[in-house]
Design an enzyme around this catalytic site. Structure first.
Site, PDB file in Angstrom:
ATOM      1  N   ASP A  86       0.825  -1.206   0.000  1.00  0.00           N
ATOM      2  CA  ASP A  86       0.000   0.000   0.000  1.00  0.00           C
ATOM      3  C   ASP A  86       0.860   1.257   0.000  1.00  0.00           C
ATOM      4  OD1 ASP A  86       0.925  -0.285   2.661  1.00  0.00           O
ATOM      5  OD2 ASP A  86      -0.980  -1.129   3.304  1.00  0.00           O
ATOM      6  N   ASP A 123      -8.225  -3.532  14.411  1.00  0.00           N
ATOM      7  CA  ASP A 123      -9.595  -3.774  13.943  1.00  0.00           C
ATOM      8  C   ASP A 123      -9.659  -4.866  12.885  1.00  0.00           C
ATOM      9  OD1 ASP A 123      -8.384  -2.456  11.854  1.00  0.00           O
ATOM     10  OD2 ASP A 123      -9.800  -0.776  11.789  1.00  0.00           O
ATOM     11  N   HIS A 136      -7.795  -5.103  10.095  1.00  0.00           N
ATOM     12  CA  HIS A 136      -7.468  -4.770   8.709  1.00  0.00           C
ATOM     13  C   HIS A 136      -6.115  -5.361   8.320  1.00  0.00           C
ATOM     14  CE1 HIS A 136      -5.268  -1.172  10.412  1.00  0.00           C
ATOM     15  NE2 HIS A 136      -4.446  -1.477   9.426  1.00  0.00           N
ATOM     16  N   GLU A 166      -9.854  -1.843   5.228  1.00  0.00           N
ATOM     17  CA  GLU A 166     -10.510  -1.543   6.488  1.00  0.00           C
ATOM     18  C   GLU A 166     -11.783  -2.379   6.655  1.00  0.00           C
ATOM     19  OE1 GLU A 166      -8.951   0.182   8.517  1.00  0.00           O
ATOM     20  OE2 GLU A 166      -8.109   2.033   7.734  1.00  0.00           O
TER      21      GLU A 166
END
Length: 261
Positions: free
Chosen positions: A67, A136, A138, A143
């Site tokens: 990314d 979380d 990801h 996400e």
């Protein structure tokens, strides 16, 4: 999915470096998938140390980053291309241009994402992908709520991710970009072998969902349950919510050394 509970990050790094070293020897043109963040840093340090000792070479390897932030200037120290160069690529012997990442400065974002997907495909695909995991759930910047069939695209970062990443920006959440380009979950799933690293109690819930929870877009990493070759390396704190932790320890202890990860 194999779960390996290791004493600490150094032990995990040694195992991953052994696996990458074997890949470099086995494949004439190996392709690595590189992650940023704190989770893989010990691996990069171990690989750089082995390179310095003449034990490994990346001269024939290629690598693709997961990314990139959108909107950071090319010379920003937290631009992921800069981070990978500083933490790993610049410390070993990759050939010029062998390490590629999504173009976070592109004017035509859709075209840049399509070109990146094509570059990965043209390389023959990623042989070994290194991953971390967010609190979380990801992976990369996919996400919660991300499509399980997603490909490289632009994404808006959650406030949780921006808070988590503020430590790289002097603690200033407002300095963390709001958008990124990221490989999609389907892109990541195309890798032949995925190695996910996590440490600390803050990752325990995410690891619990990854390994023992239901597959759900709300916990994007759970898609890895459908991959045929995933190695999850965690320290005791990150493994603290695993219901079958003792079983994972037993199965790994009984595994023959020659099998590796």
């Amino acid at each position: 999915m194999e779960v390996v509970i290791v004493p600490d990050a150094a032990d995990a790094a040694a195992l991953v470096a052994d696996t990458i070293g074997a890949l470099l020897e086995r494949e004439p043109e190996p392709v690595l998938g590189l992650a940023t963040g704190s989770s893989p840093l010990a691996v990069y340090d171990e690989l750089a140390a082995r390179y310095e000792r003449g034990e490994v070479s990346f001269a024939n390897a290629r690598a693709f980053m997961l990314d990139e932030y959108v909107g950071l200037p090319a010379d920003h120290p937290e631009r992921y291309r800069t981070v990978i160069e500083r933490e790993f690529a610049g410390r070993v012997d990759f050939a010029p241009g062998a390490v590629q990442g999504p173009d976070g400065t592109a004017e035509d974002v859709a075209a840049a994402c399509a070109a990146y997907e094509q570059a990965i495909t043209a390389s023959g695909g990623v042989d070994l992908q290194i991953l971390g995991i967010g609190t979380d759930g990801h992976i990369a910047f996919n996400e919660p709520g991300s499509s399980l069939a997603s490909r490289t695209r632009i994404k808006t970062l959650t406030e949780q991710t921006r808070r988590d990443n503020a430590r790289f920006f002097g603690g200033d959440v407002d300095a963390v970009p709001t958008h990124c380009l990221t490989q999609g979950l389907a892109t990541i799933m195309a890798a032949k072998h995925i190695v996910l690293l996590a440490s600390g109690r803050g990752k325990a819930e995410a690891i619990h969902h990854l390994v023992e929870g239901a597959v759900s877009a709300m916990w994007p990493a759970t898609i890895l349950q459908h991959h045929p070759h995933v190695s999850v390396l965690v320290d005791p704190a990150a493994a603290s919510r695993l219901q079958l932790a003792d079983y994972y320890r037993q199965t790994y202890a009984a595994k023959p050394d020659w099998q590796g990860l």
